[in-house]
Design an enzyme around this catalytic site. Structure first.
Site, PDB file in Angstrom:
ATOM      1  CD  GLU A   1      20.923   7.339   5.272  1.00 51.23           C
ATOM      2  OE1 GLU A   1      21.049   8.807   4.821  1.00 51.23           O
ATOM      3  OE2 GLU A   1      22.081   6.685   5.212  1.00 51.23           O
TER       4      GLU A   1
ATOM      5  CE  LYS B   1      25.252   5.601   3.865  1.00 51.44           C
ATOM      6  NZ  LYS B   1      24.647   6.601   4.864  1.00 51.44           N
TER       7      LYS B   1
ATOM      8  CB  CYS C   1      22.533   8.695   2.108  1.00 51.04           C
ATOM      9  SG  CYS C   1      22.757  10.305   2.432  1.00 51.04           S
TER      10      CYS C   1
HETATM   11  N1  LIG Z   1      23.533   9.754   5.281  1.00 54.50           N
HETATM   12  C1  LIG Z   1      24.698  10.235   4.829  1.00 54.50           C
HETATM   13  O1  LIG Z   1      25.297   9.254   4.282  1.00 54.50           O
HETATM   14  N2  LIG Z   1      24.928  11.412   4.647  1.00 54.50           N
HETATM   15  C2  LIG Z   1      26.337  11.848   4.279  1.00 54.50           C
HETATM   16  C3  LIG Z   1      26.267  13.186   3.707  1.00 54.50           C
HETATM   17  C4  LIG Z   1      25.935  13.283   2.333  1.00 54.50           C
HETATM   18  O2  LIG Z   1      26.181  12.119   1.588  1.00 54.50           O
HETATM   19  O3  LIG Z   1      25.356  14.111   1.992  1.00 54.50           O
END
Ligand SMILES: NC(=O)NCCC(=O)O
Length: 383
Positions: A119, A195, A232
């Site tokens: 990401e 996203k 993510c």
């Molecule tokens: N980049 C992101 O969405 N991180 C959030 C934390 C997770 O989903 O573990």
């Protein structure tokens, strides 16, 4: 040993368990064993020279009578930021391009057909700081930006589909998005996937920077199969995976940035569960290392202000629809995971378990439509 030094669960099991027990533990923990893939000597040497881990595995599918195998190779790249976070923006981006260039060259030696990066791979994960400058300057056009141009060159040179997750700036209204650009092996931008879900947890203050995606659950038909990108935090949403799969995704990538204290026990489960539930392959990718920021920030938890986010634990892996998975890359170093898979396995497992066929989707859709209405009354029977 600190959590940042612990290299991997797999290494720990291998060094402490007797062979016979190890086999059973692996069978239960990881499913049917993925065989190691023989990778060319030149690739092994180049990975050593450029100091990154190179691992290769192979998922098997049954030989069918009517369909030829659909074997392809997928590459997942995890890496740390190259320069300090206060280096000039363009220098940081150039250093990341150069690092990815080295790793993708090795992916090409290994015959990779589709490669996916982590990401917002061109930048530090600076959203913890809540500062706009200079981080918003890392945002680029998905179609015309330098990073997309760089990836187009890689795609053409190596005949490889490139999935490049970046911070996107849409010039017209200066809207920012967290976007995966999908570049065909011909070098054309096939499209982009934004996203869908923005975290509101811990230091992941991402809603300060960009908007919830509006690209739905797009699937990209490539020469090597139908792919989708669930970025993510979307991995915590089973329906997000599900909708990509309903649109026909055969492989769903999950480029991520997440830290050990927050999500590590969930990491091996979520993408793997999605592969099982949706009869498809899933690819979980996480960055590595600890990123330090000049200004202190707090996490809104009463604890002292600090300069870093915690340890990004890597551990990228691929899961198959039969519930098996590859071992993960290291928790501590840059790496390339090369996986050979036969897409025929998706239908074979679907025919065996039939989750799609037995899903009562029309009923769920009807009940869900009611459940999201403000006048919804939950169906609870009481004495
Ligand atoms: N980049 C992101 O969405 N991180 C959030 C934390 C997770 O989903 O573990």
């Amino acid at each position: 040993m600190s959590s940042c030094e612990f290299e991997s669960l797999e290494k720990s099991l291998e060094s402490h368990l007797p062979e016979s027990e190890l086999r059973e533990v692996k069978r239960i923990l990881f499913g049917k064993e993925t065989q190691k893939l023989d990778l060319p000597e030149c690739a092994v040497e180049a990975a050593l020279e450029h100091s990154f881990e190179l691992k290769g595995y192979r998922f098997e599918a049954a030989q069918e009578q009517l369909r030829p195998p659909r074997r392809i190779r997928v590459g997942l790249v995890q890496h740390r930021t190259v320069l300090p976070t206060d280096a000039p923006v363009l220098d940081q981006v150039a250093a990341m391009h150069s690092r990815i260039g080295e790793i993708v060259e090795v992916a090409a030696m290994c015959g990779v057909n589709i490669v996916c990066f982590q990401e917002t791979w061109t930048m530090p994960f600076a959203f913890c700081t809540r500062e706009k400058e200079p981080w918003t300057e890392f945002a680029e056009s998905a179609e015309e930006g330098n990073t997309t141009r760089f990836c187009q060159e890689l795609a053409k040179k190596y005949n490889m589909v490139v999935v490049s997750p970046i911070l996107e700036r849409e010039d017209l209204h200066n809207t920012l998005w967290n976007t995966a650009v999908v570049i065909s092996n011909s070098g054309t931008v096939l499209g982009k996937s934004r996203k869908n879900h923005i975290p509101r947890i811990g230091d992941f203050n991402e809603s300060t920077y960009y908007m919830e995606g509006d690209s739905g659950h797009t699937v990209f038909q490539t020469q090597f199969g139908k792919i989708a990108v669930n970025i993510c935090y979307g991995r915590h949403h089973p329906l997000n995976w599900f909708m990509y799969s309903m649109n026909g995704a055969e492989i769903i990538f999950n480029p991520s940035a997440t830290v050990g204290a927050l999500s590590e026990p969930m990491w091996p489960i979520e993408a793997r569960n999605a592969a099982i539930a949706n009869h498809c392959f899933t690819c979980a990718i996480n960055r590595v290392g600890t990123e330090h920021f000049k200004s202190e920030f707090t996490s809104g938890d009463g604890k002292k202000a600090h300069h870093d986010f915690g340890h990004f634990y890597g551990s990228s892996y691929i899961a198959a629809p039969d519930g098996s998975r590859t071992p993960g890359l290291s928790r501590t170093s840059d790496g390339l995971l090369v996986v050979d898979l036969d897409l025929n396995l998706n239908r074979q497992i679907s025919d065996k378990w039939s989750f799609k066929m037995t899903g009562r989707y029309a009923e769920y859709a009807e009940e869900l439509t009611k459940a999201v209405r403000p006048d919804f009354k939950p169906k609870i029977v009481k004495e």
